[in-house]
Write a protein that holds these residues in place. Structure first.
Motif, PDB file in Angstrom:
ATOM      1  N   CYS A  84      -6.164  36.827   9.925  1.00 17.60           N
ATOM      2  CA  CYS A  84      -5.401  36.152   8.886  1.00 17.60           C
ATOM      3  C   CYS A  84      -6.272  36.080   7.628  1.00 17.60           C
ATOM      4  O   CYS A  84      -7.339  35.473   7.642  1.00 17.60           O
ATOM      5  N   PHE A 101      -1.958  29.353  14.560  1.00 15.83           N
ATOM      6  CA  PHE A 101      -2.603  30.670  14.581  1.00 15.83           C
ATOM      7  C   PHE A 101      -3.757  30.665  15.568  1.00 15.83           C
ATOM      8  O   PHE A 101      -4.626  29.809  15.520  1.00 15.83           O
ATOM      9  N   TYR A 105      -9.950  34.763  11.207  1.00 12.09           N
ATOM     10  CA  TYR A 105      -9.683  34.698   9.774  1.00 12.09           C
ATOM     11  C   TYR A 105     -10.595  35.625   8.982  1.00 12.09           C
ATOM     12  O   TYR A 105     -11.604  36.107   9.487  1.00 12.09           O
ATOM     13  N   ILE A 141      -2.648  39.600   8.690  1.00 11.35           N
ATOM     14  CA  ILE A 141      -1.659  38.677   8.137  1.00 11.35           C
ATOM     15  C   ILE A 141      -2.162  38.216   6.773  1.00 11.35           C
ATOM     16  O   ILE A 141      -3.234  37.627   6.668  1.00 11.35           O
ATOM     17  N   ALA A 143      -2.113  35.716   4.182  1.00  9.85           N
ATOM     18  CA  ALA A 143      -1.732  34.320   3.944  1.00  9.85           C
ATOM     19  C   ALA A 143      -2.309  33.880   2.605  1.00  9.85           C
ATOM     20  O   ALA A 143      -3.037  32.898   2.522  1.00  9.85           O
ATOM     21  N   LEU A 193       4.019  30.734   9.378  1.00  7.46           N
ATOM     22  CA  LEU A 193       3.244  31.671  10.183  1.00  7.46           C
ATOM     23  C   LEU A 193       4.105  32.308  11.256  1.00  7.46           C
ATOM     24  O   LEU A 193       4.062  33.519  11.482  1.00  7.46           O
ATOM     25  N   ARG A 196       6.520  35.135   9.944  1.00  2.81           N
ATOM     26  CA  ARG A 196       5.934  36.163   9.081  1.00  2.81           C
ATOM     27  C   ARG A 196       6.680  37.478   9.241  1.00  2.81           C
ATOM     28  O   ARG A 196       7.294  37.731  10.279  1.00  2.81           O
TER      29      ARG A 196
END
Length: 199
Positions: A84, A101, A105, A141, A143, A193, A196
């Motif tokens: 993410c 999640f 990250y 992802i 974000a 989330l 998505r």
């Protein structure tokens, strides 16, 4: 001429640089700290010194940690193949508050901005590309904040990942245009989330 001694005035000036504090708020905060020296100010100074000494960026994701590798990156249960991508650590912490999640990250450290001369090399985009190549990443992802710079950065990352075979998705419902993750509630972040979509 100021009524406060020079060292206290210097503390007020430093406090006034913090987000959300102006000179008056900083002065009130410092006066409160001085009144509660033993109970608040001394422990605060001690903890601030420890954090200043020990805090560092995780060498993988860019999260703030007291170790070379943060708890999220060192947790094998989070090696799901999902990364993410967020703008800064505050956004990572906002995502974590939602408990939705379970992957890892990547903190960019900002967004692309031609006006401010911030290009991919000034951000952690090359590190992201290395992670996609070296780790078993199946989905990235995006974000990023729903601002012009955030969306420009998201489009750039989607383009550079286009031929990697990695699925690129972005947060969906719940994140308002012009909104910033750090100001959203936990339920909104969790819903965004889960909903998505492909970027």
């Amino acid at each position: 001429m100021s009524q406060a001694p020079r060292d206290i005035e210097q503390l007020i000036d430093l406090m006034a640089r913090l987000p959300g504090l102006g000179p008056r708020s900083a002065r009130r905060a410092v006066l409160m700290l001085l009144k509660k020296r033993g109970a608040v100010m001394a422990p605060l100074a001690r903890v601030m010194a420890e954090v200043a000494e020990n805090a560092r960026d995780c060498r993988f994701c860019g999260n703030i940690s007291s170790a070379e590798i943060c708890e999220i990156c060192s947790d094998e249960r989070r090696a799901t193949g999902e990364i993410c991508v967020v703008e800064d650590v505050a956004d990572l912490w906002a995502m974590e508050r939602g408990h939705a999640f379970k992957g890892r990250y990547h903190v960019l450290g900002g967004t692309l901005s031609a006006l401010d001369a911030v290009g991919p090399e000034e951000l952690r985009i090359p590190v992201l590309l290395d992670r996609v190549r070296e780790e078993n990443v199946t989905e990235v992802i995006l974000a990023l904040n729903a601002t012009v710079d955030g969306q420009t950065t998201a489009h750039y990352i989607a383009e550079v990942l286009e031929n990697t075979g990695v699925q690129v998705t972005s947060l969906a419902q719940g994140v308002p245009i012009g909104g910033e993750l750090d100001y959203l509630d936990d339920g909104t972040i969790g819903a965004a989330l889960r909903a998505r979509r492909r970027f």
